[in-house]
Design a protein around this motif. Structure first.
Motif, PDB file in Angstrom:
ATOM      1  N   VAL A 123       0.817  -1.216   0.000  1.00 51.91           N
ATOM      2  CA  VAL A 123       0.000   0.000   0.000  1.00 51.91           C
ATOM      3  C   VAL A 123       0.851   1.266   0.000  1.00 51.91           C
ATOM      4  O   VAL A 123       0.537   2.240  -0.701  1.00 51.91           O
ATOM      5  N   LEU A 124       1.932   1.279   0.773  1.00 51.71           N
ATOM      6  CA  LEU A 124       2.740   2.494   0.902  1.00 51.71           C
ATOM      7  C   LEU A 124       3.935   2.527  -0.044  1.00 51.71           C
ATOM      8  O   LEU A 124       4.541   3.581  -0.236  1.00 51.71           O
ATOM      9  N   GLY A 125       4.261   1.395  -0.634  1.00 53.13           N
ATOM     10  CA  GLY A 125       5.393   1.342  -1.554  1.00 53.13           C
ATOM     11  C   GLY A 125       5.344   2.372  -2.666  1.00 53.13           C
ATOM     12  O   GLY A 125       6.387   2.951  -3.018  1.00 53.13           O
ATOM     13  N   PRO A 126       4.176   2.637  -3.264  1.00 51.46           N
ATOM     14  CA  PRO A 126       4.130   3.635  -4.335  1.00 51.46           C
ATOM     15  C   PRO A 126       4.538   5.045  -3.900  1.00 51.46           C
ATOM     16  O   PRO A 126       4.840   5.881  -4.765  1.00 51.46           O
ATOM     17  N   LEU A 127       4.569   5.331  -2.600  1.00 53.59           N
ATOM     18  CA  LEU A 127       5.007   6.643  -2.126  1.00 53.59           C
ATOM     19  C   LEU A 127       6.529   6.782  -2.165  1.00 53.59           C
ATOM     20  O   LEU A 127       7.054   7.891  -2.018  1.00 53.59           O
ATOM     21  N   VAL A 128       7.232   5.665  -2.332  1.00 52.14           N
ATOM     22  CA  VAL A 128       8.695   5.689  -2.334  1.00 52.14           C
ATOM     23  C   VAL A 128       9.197   6.133  -3.703  1.00 52.14           C
ATOM     24  O   VAL A 128       8.705   5.692  -4.743  1.00 52.14           O
ATOM     25  N   ALA A 129      10.177   7.011  -3.697  1.00 46.86           N
ATOM     26  CA  ALA A 129      10.763   7.503  -4.944  1.00 46.86           C
ATOM     27  C   ALA A 129      11.277   6.338  -5.791  1.00 46.86           C
ATOM     28  O   ALA A 129      11.670   5.295  -5.247  1.00 46.86           O
ATOM     29  N   PRO A 130      11.282   6.489  -7.107  1.00 48.34           N
ATOM     30  CA  PRO A 130      11.744   5.397  -7.982  1.00 48.34           C
ATOM     31  C   PRO A 130      13.149   4.890  -7.654  1.00 48.34           C
ATOM     32  O   PRO A 130      13.462   3.730  -7.902  1.00 48.34           O
ATOM     33  N   THR A 131      13.991   5.759  -7.105  1.00 50.36           N
ATOM     34  CA  THR A 131      15.343   5.337  -6.731  1.00 50.36           C
ATOM     35  C   THR A 131      15.479   5.125  -5.226  1.00 50.36           C
ATOM     36  O   THR A 131      16.588   5.017  -4.706  1.00 50.36           O
ATOM     37  N   GLY A 132      14.342   5.055  -4.523  1.00 51.61           N
ATOM     38  CA  GLY A 132      14.353   4.889  -3.083  1.00 51.61           C
ATOM     39  C   GLY A 132      14.462   3.435  -2.653  1.00 51.61           C
ATOM     40  O   GLY A 132      14.680   2.527  -3.453  1.00 51.61           O
ATOM     41  N   THR A 133      14.260   3.227  -1.351  1.00 49.04           N
ATOM     42  CA  THR A 133      14.457   1.915  -0.744  1.00 49.04           C
ATOM     43  C   THR A 133      13.231   1.504   0.061  1.00 49.04           C
ATOM     44  O   THR A 133      12.668   2.326   0.800  1.00 49.04           O
ATOM     45  N   ILE A 134      12.856   0.236  -0.068  1.00 48.48           N
ATOM     46  CA  ILE A 134      11.828  -0.376   0.761  1.00 48.48           C
ATOM     47  C   ILE A 134      12.488  -1.498   1.541  1.00 48.48           C
ATOM     48  O   ILE A 134      13.053  -2.428   0.951  1.00 48.48           O
ATOM     49  N   GLY A 135      12.444  -1.405   2.863  1.00 44.91           N
ATOM     50  CA  GLY A 135      13.067  -2.427   3.690  1.00 44.91           C
ATOM     51  C   GLY A 135      12.112  -2.967   4.731  1.00 44.91           C
ATOM     52  O   GLY A 135      11.216  -2.263   5.196  1.00 44.91           O
ATOM     53  N   VAL A 136      12.305  -4.225   5.091  1.00 38.34           N
ATOM     54  CA  VAL A 136      11.547  -4.829   6.194  1.00 38.34           C
ATOM     55  C   VAL A 136      12.534  -5.511   7.128  1.00 38.34           C
ATOM     56  O   VAL A 136      13.552  -6.049   6.695  1.00 38.34           O
ATOM     57  N   MET A 137      12.217  -5.482   8.413  1.00 42.29           N
ATOM     58  CA  MET A 137      13.092  -6.104   9.405  1.00 42.29           C
ATOM     59  C   MET A 137      12.841  -7.600   9.420  1.00 42.29           C
ATOM     60  O   MET A 137      11.770  -8.062   9.825  1.00 42.29           O
ATOM     61  N   SER A 138      13.815  -8.337   8.965  1.00 44.53           N
ATOM     62  CA  SER A 138      13.735  -9.786   8.987  1.00 44.53           C
ATOM     63  C   SER A 138      14.637 -10.299  10.113  1.00 44.53           C
ATOM     64  O   SER A 138      14.809  -9.633  11.140  1.00 44.53           O
ATOM     65  N   SER A 139      15.206 -11.478   9.935  1.00 48.35           N
ATOM     66  CA  SER A 139      16.064 -12.083  10.941  1.00 48.35           C
ATOM     67  C   SER A 139      16.790 -13.262  10.319  1.00 48.35           C
ATOM     68  O   SER A 139      16.271 -13.904   9.401  1.00 48.35           O
ATOM     69  N   ASP A 140      17.978 -13.574  10.842  1.00 52.98           N
ATOM     70  CA  ASP A 140      18.632 -14.780  10.353  1.00 52.98           C
ATOM     71  C   ASP A 140      17.848 -16.031  10.762  1.00 52.98           C
ATOM     72  O   ASP A 140      18.042 -17.110  10.205  1.00 52.98           O
ATOM     73  N   GLN A 141      16.919 -15.871  11.711  1.00 52.19           N
ATOM     74  CA  GLN A 141      16.066 -16.998  12.071  1.00 52.19           C
ATOM     75  C   GLN A 141      15.046 -17.311  10.974  1.00 52.19           C
ATOM     76  O   GLN A 141      14.396 -18.358  11.022  1.00 52.19           O
ATOM     77  N   GLY A 142      14.911 -16.415  10.011  1.00 53.46           N
ATOM     78  CA  GLY A 142      14.084 -16.712   8.856  1.00 53.46           C
ATOM     79  C   GLY A 142      14.820 -17.479   7.777  1.00 53.46           C
ATOM     80  O   GLY A 142      14.226 -17.882   6.776  1.00 53.46           O
ATOM     81  N   SER A 143      16.114 -17.689   7.970  1.00 46.51           N
ATOM     82  CA  SER A 143      16.924 -18.423   6.993  1.00 46.51           C
ATOM     83  C   SER A 143      16.736 -19.926   7.186  1.00 46.51           C
ATOM     84  O   SER A 143      17.031 -20.461   8.262  1.00 46.51           O
ATOM     85  N   ILE A 144      16.292 -20.613   6.153  1.00 51.56           N
ATOM     86  CA  ILE A 144      16.167 -22.068   6.211  1.00 51.56           C
ATOM     87  C   ILE A 144      17.548 -22.708   6.250  1.00 51.56           C
ATOM     88  O   ILE A 144      17.798 -23.660   6.987  1.00 51.56           O
ATOM     89  N   THR A 145      18.479 -22.160   5.480  1.00 53.92           N
ATOM     90  CA  THR A 145      19.836 -22.702   5.429  1.00 53.92           C
ATOM     91  C   THR A 145      20.503 -22.679   6.800  1.00 53.92           C
ATOM     92  O   THR A 145      21.194 -23.638   7.185  1.00 53.92           O
ATOM     93  N   LEU A 146      20.307 -21.609   7.558  1.00 55.55           N
ATOM     94  CA  LEU A 146      20.994 -21.457   8.838  1.00 55.55           C
ATOM     95  C   LEU A 146      20.311 -22.190   9.986  1.00 55.55           C
ATOM     96  O   LEU A 146      20.855 -22.235  11.095  1.00 55.55           O
ATOM     97  N   ASN A 147      19.154 -22.751   9.747  1.00 57.61           N
ATOM     98  CA  ASN A 147      18.418 -23.412  10.831  1.00 57.61           C
ATOM     99  C   ASN A 147      18.939 -24.828  11.026  1.00 57.61           C
ATOM    100  O   ASN A 147      18.395 -25.794  10.490  1.00 57.61           O
ATOM    101  N   THR A 148      19.997 -24.945  11.815  1.00 56.91           N
ATOM    102  CA  THR A 148      20.579 -26.250  12.107  1.00 56.91           C
ATOM    103  C   THR A 148      20.283 -26.726  13.525  1.00 56.91           C
ATOM    104  O   THR A 148      20.517 -27.887  13.848  1.00 56.91           O
ATOM    105  N   ASP A 149      19.756 -25.830  14.370  1.00 57.02           N
ATOM    106  CA  ASP A 149      19.507 -26.172  15.774  1.00 57.02           C
ATOM    107  C   ASP A 149      18.030 -26.259  16.136  1.00 57.02           C
ATOM    108  O   ASP A 149      17.686 -26.757  17.204  1.00 57.02           O
ATOM    109  N   GLY A 150      17.152 -25.769  15.265  1.00 58.09           N
ATOM    110  CA  GLY A 150      15.736 -25.774  15.585  1.00 58.09           C
ATOM    111  C   GLY A 150      15.398 -24.772  16.677  1.00 58.09           C
ATOM    112  O   GLY A 150      16.183 -23.886  17.020  1.00 58.09           O
ATOM    113  N   GLY A 151      14.212 -24.920  17.250  1.00 58.02           N
ATOM    114  CA  GLY A 151      13.748 -23.988  18.268  1.00 58.02           C
ATOM    115  C   GLY A 151      13.088 -22.778  17.644  1.00 58.02           C
ATOM    116  O   GLY A 151      13.270 -22.480  16.464  1.00 58.02           O
TER     117      GLY A 151
END
Length: 231
Positions: A121-149
C-alpha cells in the motif's frame, strides 16, 4: 532554496530498534515520519519534541488494513526515500505442534502478512530510486536453521522473506532497492538479555547497510554488517 533533505518512514518506531532507527536517521540529517500504536506517549514523542520539527508521528495499527490505507492518504503528498517496516512479535518457544491455532494466526498476521500489506500500500510513495526495507532475521533463513527452536517465530520470518521475494518478482523491472534486514541478535524484548548487541550497536550498521545498497535495485537479504544472509 530547495529543501534536499531525504525522508524516511519508519513503521513501528515507538521503542527499541524502530526508535533507534528513527533517531539514527535524524542524526544523519533526514526528515522522519514514525508510527506508533494508539495514543500512549512513547520514546518517539520525546524524540519528536527535540527534533525541531524534523520528526512527525503518525498513529498506525499495522494489522488493520483500513488504517494502512488511511496513512497512505495522509502521506499522499510526500515522497519517501525510505520505507522501513519494523514490527514483530513472538509467543514463546514451543514445538509447532503445541502452538494454538489462534497464536499461529496472530504471529503470522503480525510478522508476515501485515508488513507486506504496508509494503504493497505504501510502496508507491517511495521515490523510484528509493528503498523499501523490512526487518527480517537470520532466524528466517532455512539454510541457517541447524539447531531448531523458535518454530513459530522462524516460520513467520521465513514467510516474510518468501512474500518479499514474491513482491520483488512482481516488480522485477522496478528501480527501487528492496531489503530484508537482519539486525543481528539484539537485546530487545524479543532478543532477550543474553543477546550479543545493544540497540545502539546494531542500528548504525543497519542504517549504513541501507545506505550502501541505495541505488542497487532488486531484493537483498543482508545483515547489519552488510553481509549476505543465506536463504
Amino acid at each position: 532554496m530547495t529543501d534536499t533533505r531525504k525522508t524516511a518512514l519508519v513503521i513501528g518506531a515507538s521503542r527499541t530498534l524502530g526508535l533507534g532507527l528513527a533517531a539514527e536517521y535524524l542524526r544523519r540529517g533526514w526528515d522522519v515520519v514514525g508510527t506508533v500504536r494508539g495514543v500512549r506517549r512513547t520514546g518517539l514523542h520525546d524524540l519528536a519534541d527535540a527534533s525541531e520539527g524534523r520528526l512527525t508521528i503518525e498513529s498506525l495499527e499495522m494489522t488493520d488494513p483500513e488504517q494502512i490505507a488511511a496513512l497512505r492518504d495522509r502521506l499522499a503528498r510526500r515522497t519517501l526515500d525510505l520505507l522501513f517496516v519494523n514490527a514483530a512479535i513472538a509467543r514463546g518457544d514451543h514445538p509447532i505442534g503445541e502452538v494454538p491455532t489462534d497464536t499461529f494466526t496472530e504471529v503470522l498476521v503480525t510478522n508476515a502478512l501485515s508488513p507486506m500489506r504496508v509494503v504493497e500500500v505504501l510502496g508507491p510513495l517511495v521515490a523510484p530510486t528509493g528503498t523499501i526495507g523490512v526487518m527480517s532475521s537470520d532466524q528466517g533463513s532455512i539454510t541457517l536453521n541447524t539447531d531448531g527452536g523458535q518454530d513459530l517465530y522462524r516460520a513467520s520470518k521465513s514467510a516474510l522473506n518468501q512474500l518479499m521475494r514474491c513482491y520483488a518478482a512482481r516488480h522485477i523491472t522496478g528501480t527501487r532497492t528492496l531489503l530484508l534486514m537482519d539486525p543481528g541478535w539484539v537485546r530487545t524484548e524479543l532478543g532477550g538479555l543474553e543477546a550479543d548487541l545493544s540497540v545502539e550497536e546494531s542500528v548504525p550498521g543497519v542504517a549504513e547497510t541501507i545506505e550502501r545498497h541505495r541505488g542497487r535495485p532488486g531484493l537483498h537479504f543482508v545483515d547489519h554488517q552488510g553481509q549476505v544472509v543465506p536463504w
